[in-house]
Design a protein around this motif. Structure first.
Motif, PDB file in Angstrom:
ATOM      1  N   ALA A   1     166.352 -70.693  -7.497  1.00  0.00           N
ATOM      2  CA  ALA A   1     165.323 -70.009  -8.282  1.00  0.00           C
ATOM      3  C   ALA A   1     163.982 -70.711  -8.149  1.00  0.00           C
ATOM      4  O   ALA A   1     162.937 -70.068  -8.002  1.00  0.00           O
ATOM      5  CB  ALA A   1     165.744 -69.932  -9.751  1.00  0.00           C
ATOM      6  N   MET A   2     163.983 -72.029  -8.186  1.00  0.00           N
ATOM      7  CA  MET A   2     162.731 -72.777  -8.042  1.00  0.00           C
ATOM      8  C   MET A   2     162.153 -72.601  -6.646  1.00  0.00           C
ATOM      9  O   MET A   2     160.937 -72.528  -6.460  1.00  0.00           O
ATOM     10  CB  MET A   2     162.987 -74.261  -8.322  1.00  0.00           C
ATOM     11  N   ARG A   3     163.032 -72.500  -5.655  1.00  0.00           N
ATOM     12  CA  ARG A   3     162.593 -72.446  -4.262  1.00  0.00           C
ATOM     13  C   ARG A   3     162.222 -71.041  -3.819  1.00  0.00           C
ATOM     14  O   ARG A   3     161.288 -70.846  -3.031  1.00  0.00           O
ATOM     15  CB  ARG A   3     163.715 -72.995  -3.378  1.00  0.00           C
ATOM     16  N   LEU A   4     162.942 -70.019  -4.327  1.00  0.00           N
ATOM     17  CA  LEU A   4     162.795 -68.668  -3.813  1.00  0.00           C
ATOM     18  C   LEU A   4     162.143 -67.697  -4.794  1.00  0.00           C
ATOM     19  O   LEU A   4     161.422 -66.796  -4.374  1.00  0.00           O
ATOM     20  CB  LEU A   4     164.175 -68.115  -3.420  1.00  0.00           C
ATOM     21  N   VAL A   5     162.414 -67.862  -6.078  1.00  0.00           N
ATOM     22  CA  VAL A   5     161.918 -66.902  -7.067  1.00  0.00           C
ATOM     23  C   VAL A   5     160.578 -67.335  -7.653  1.00  0.00           C
ATOM     24  O   VAL A   5     159.644 -66.538  -7.746  1.00  0.00           O
ATOM     25  CB  VAL A   5     162.962 -66.705  -8.189  1.00  0.00           C
ATOM     26  N   LEU A   6     160.466 -68.611  -8.041  1.00  0.00           N
ATOM     27  CA  LEU A   6     159.244 -69.077  -8.694  1.00  0.00           C
ATOM     28  C   LEU A   6     157.995 -68.854  -7.841  1.00  0.00           C
ATOM     29  O   LEU A   6     156.969 -68.379  -8.361  1.00  0.00           O
ATOM     30  CB  LEU A   6     159.385 -70.547  -9.087  1.00  0.00           C
ATOM     31  N   PRO A   7     158.002 -69.167  -6.528  1.00  0.00           N
ATOM     32  CA  PRO A   7     156.791 -68.904  -5.734  1.00  0.00           C
ATOM     33  C   PRO A   7     156.387 -67.429  -5.728  1.00  0.00           C
ATOM     34  O   PRO A   7     155.192 -67.112  -5.725  1.00  0.00           O
ATOM     35  CB  PRO A   7     157.183 -69.385  -4.325  1.00  0.00           C
ATOM     36  N   THR A   8     157.375 -66.529  -5.745  1.00  0.00           N
ATOM     37  CA  THR A   8     157.065 -65.099  -5.780  1.00  0.00           C
ATOM     38  C   THR A   8     156.415 -64.722  -7.101  1.00  0.00           C
ATOM     39  O   THR A   8     155.468 -63.945  -7.155  1.00  0.00           O
ATOM     40  CB  THR A   8     158.352 -64.275  -5.564  1.00  0.00           C
ATOM     41  N   TRP A   9     156.933 -65.276  -8.191  1.00  0.00           N
ATOM     42  CA  TRP A   9     156.339 -65.025  -9.506  1.00  0.00           C
ATOM     43  C   TRP A   9     154.895 -65.518  -9.556  1.00  0.00           C
ATOM     44  O   TRP A   9     154.007 -64.834 -10.079  1.00  0.00           O
ATOM     45  CB  TRP A   9     157.159 -65.717 -10.591  1.00  0.00           C
ATOM     46  N   ILE A  10     154.671 -66.719  -9.029  1.00  0.00           N
ATOM     47  CA  ILE A  10     153.321 -67.287  -9.051  1.00  0.00           C
ATOM     48  C   ILE A  10     152.367 -66.428  -8.223  1.00  0.00           C
ATOM     49  O   ILE A  10     151.245 -66.120  -8.645  1.00  0.00           O
ATOM     50  CB  ILE A  10     153.342 -68.740  -8.534  1.00  0.00           C
ATOM     51  N   ALA A  11     152.815 -66.017  -7.032  1.00  0.00           N
ATOM     52  CA  ALA A  11     151.974 -65.182  -6.171  1.00  0.00           C
ATOM     53  C   ALA A  11     151.646 -63.859  -6.845  1.00  0.00           C
ATOM     54  O   ALA A  11     150.513 -63.365  -6.785  1.00  0.00           O
ATOM     55  CB  ALA A  11     152.670 -64.945  -4.828  1.00  0.00           C
ATOM     56  N   ALA A  12     152.643 -63.243  -7.516  1.00  0.00           N
ATOM     57  CA  ALA A  12     152.400 -61.980  -8.212  1.00  0.00           C
ATOM     58  C   ALA A  12     151.417 -62.177  -9.363  1.00  0.00           C
ATOM     59  O   ALA A  12     150.558 -61.329  -9.618  1.00  0.00           O
ATOM     60  CB  ALA A  12     153.722 -61.416  -8.736  1.00  0.00           C
ATOM     61  N   LYS A  13     151.525 -63.320 -10.068  1.00  0.00           N
ATOM     62  CA  LYS A  13     150.607 -63.601 -11.169  1.00  0.00           C
ATOM     63  C   LYS A  13     149.180 -63.725 -10.662  1.00  0.00           C
ATOM     64  O   LYS A  13     148.228 -63.204 -11.261  1.00  0.00           O
ATOM     65  CB  LYS A  13     151.036 -64.888 -11.867  1.00  0.00           C
ATOM     66  N   LEU A  14     149.013 -64.399  -9.526  1.00  0.00           N
ATOM     67  CA  LEU A  14     147.679 -64.572  -8.961  1.00  0.00           C
ATOM     68  C   LEU A  14     147.090 -63.244  -8.491  1.00  0.00           C
ATOM     69  O   LEU A  14     145.867 -63.076  -8.454  1.00  0.00           O
ATOM     70  CB  LEU A  14     147.728 -65.567  -7.795  1.00  0.00           C
ATOM     71  N   ARG A  15     147.952 -62.294  -8.107  1.00  0.00           N
ATOM     72  CA  ARG A  15     147.483 -60.970  -7.698  1.00  0.00           C
ATOM     73  C   ARG A  15     147.340 -60.026  -8.875  1.00  0.00           C
ATOM     74  O   ARG A  15     147.069 -58.838  -8.688  1.00  0.00           O
ATOM     75  CB  ARG A  15     148.461 -60.337  -6.702  1.00  0.00           C
ATOM     76  N   GLY A  16     147.586 -60.510 -10.071  1.00  0.00           N
ATOM     77  CA  GLY A  16     147.534 -59.643 -11.236  1.00  0.00           C
ATOM     78  C   GLY A  16     148.739 -58.755 -11.355  1.00  0.00           C
ATOM     79  O   GLY A  16     148.682 -57.672 -11.948  1.00  0.00           O
ATOM     80  N   GLY A  17     149.865 -59.184 -10.785  1.00  0.00           N
ATOM     81  CA  GLY A  17     151.108 -58.417 -10.866  1.00  0.00           C
ATOM     82  C   GLY A  17     151.245 -57.347  -9.829  1.00  0.00           C
ATOM     83  O   GLY A  17     152.207 -56.595  -9.816  1.00  0.00           O
ATOM     84  N   LYS A  18     150.278 -57.230  -8.917  1.00  0.00           N
ATOM     85  CA  LYS A  18     150.322 -56.180  -7.898  1.00  0.00           C
ATOM     86  C   LYS A  18     151.008 -56.664  -6.634  1.00  0.00           C
ATOM     87  O   LYS A  18     150.873 -57.837  -6.268  1.00  0.00           O
ATOM     88  CB  LYS A  18     148.898 -55.720  -7.553  1.00  0.00           C
TER      89      LYS A  18
END
Length: 350
Positions: free
Chosen positions: A327-344
């Motif tokens: 989760a830290m390696r595969l899921v968290l980076p995706t969450w962070i990237a989505a947050k930086l894009r405003g969820g898009k």
């Protein structure tokens, strides 16, 4: 309603569970399709399983074919051949329940790909996994060109002038001299000889060698028995010049594999065969949607005017050390990237 999950290893899957696959919305969700994948595409130490959701009476109402890897990871029973992972999930209620129950069987992570994001049962399965405690992230897997079809005339009028001109000129010339004919093989008794022709043309064509050479013949025989295979040939001067495999089921057709003898390239037999097959499946099989499998090749845009993405999905079990690490390696980076894009989602137009 109370549900339970039972797990069954291939090939010892009970008949009532195997029968559920007849409810799938696509030929790539059929029992023959998944049997062929399980028998021909697994790697060392991989085990193919079916998780069946059963109702209070013990009747299977949904099924999810998966593969257990040596490290405890579980992935969907798919392969590079898969253009749509379409297990028989049943209604969204069943799919959600299946997702909720999966945590007891997935010690580390579950990976699914080639998913139709617009499918309500796939969305419900993902929701259920989240409710069940998984940490989840999705990603774009591959482009899939498609188009809704009503009649052949309307479809053909909407193609570009260059494609229509090519078909008109090449077909008129060959048919005027009696050099061209088309054939489609569908019944099990017809398919064996046609498979040999297809494999010969595939070996001659520009294609990369198959990663699992025994899969294609096994799959074609299985889907011929189920009635969803269309193996078509363009024959010029008595010699097969191009072959195509179409998968047709419940109003949908997938142009699955193409092969052509390069010696006939100037006559465009593959293009002529595609035109003939579109007409045949629309008129005879009454398909309302055609898609072109995996990839964004330029020629696919000439034939089918819309594009969507099949998606992948990772669900990690934070209750285990391996699952938390994933989760830290595969899921968290995706969450962070989505947050930086405003969820898009990222912009990746076909």
């Amino acid at each position: 309603m109370q549900f339970a999950i039972t797990s069954h290893a291939f090939p010892a899957v009970p008949p009532d569970v195997a029968a559920v696959f007849g409810r799938s919305s696509d030929s790539q969700g059929s029992w023959g399709w998944f049997q062929s994948l399980a028998a021909q595409t697994l790697r060392a130490a991989e085990t193919a399983l079916v998780f069946a959701l059963r109702d209070e009476a013990g009747r299977p109402c949904a099924a999810l074919p998966l593969v257990r890897l040596p490290d405890g990871t579980i992935r969907g029973l798919s392969a590079p051949y898969t253009t749509l992972f379409a297990p028989p999930l049943g209604s969204p209620v069943y799919a959600r329940a299946l997702g909720v129950c999966m945590r007891a069987f997935v010690g580390r992570r579950l990976m699914l790909d080639a998913l139709a994001s617009e499918d309500p049962s796939i969305r419900a399965l993902k929701l259920g996994l989240g409710v069940g405690g998984f940490l989840c992230a999705g990603y774009r897997h591959f482009a899939n060109h498609f188009e809704a079809v009503t009649t052949m005339d309307r479809f053909w009028e909407a193609r570009g002038s260059r494609l229509r001109s090519t078909v008109r000129r090449k077909q008129r010339s060959l048919e005027r001299d009696g050099r061209l004919r088309f054939e489609s093989f569908e019944a099990p008794a017809e398919v064996d000889g046609a498979i040999d022709v297809y494999e010969r043309l595939y070996a001659l064509s520009w294609k990369e060698p198959e990663p699992d050479p025994d899969f294609m013949p096994a799959m074609m025989r299985a889907l011929a028995r189920e009635g969803s295979l269309r193996l078509a040939l363009a024959v010029i001067d008595g010699t097969p010049a191009a072959a195509q495999i179409w998968l047709v089921s419940k109003g949908r057709a997938t142009i699955f594999k193409l092969a052509q003898d390069p010696g006939y390239d100037k006559l465009s037999p593959g293009t002529l065969l595609t035109h003939w097959m579109v007409s045949r499946t629309v008129d005879r099989d009454h398909v309302t949607e055609i898609d072109f499998g995996r990839g964004d090749d330029r020629y696919k845009r000439d034939w089918l005017g819309q594009c969507r993405y099949r998606e992948g999905f990772i669900a990690c079990n934070p209750g285990s050390i391996g699952g938390l690490y994933d989760a830290m390696r595969l899921v968290l980076p995706t969450w962070i990237a989505a947050k930086l894009r405003g969820g898009k989602p990222p912009e990746q137009p076909c």
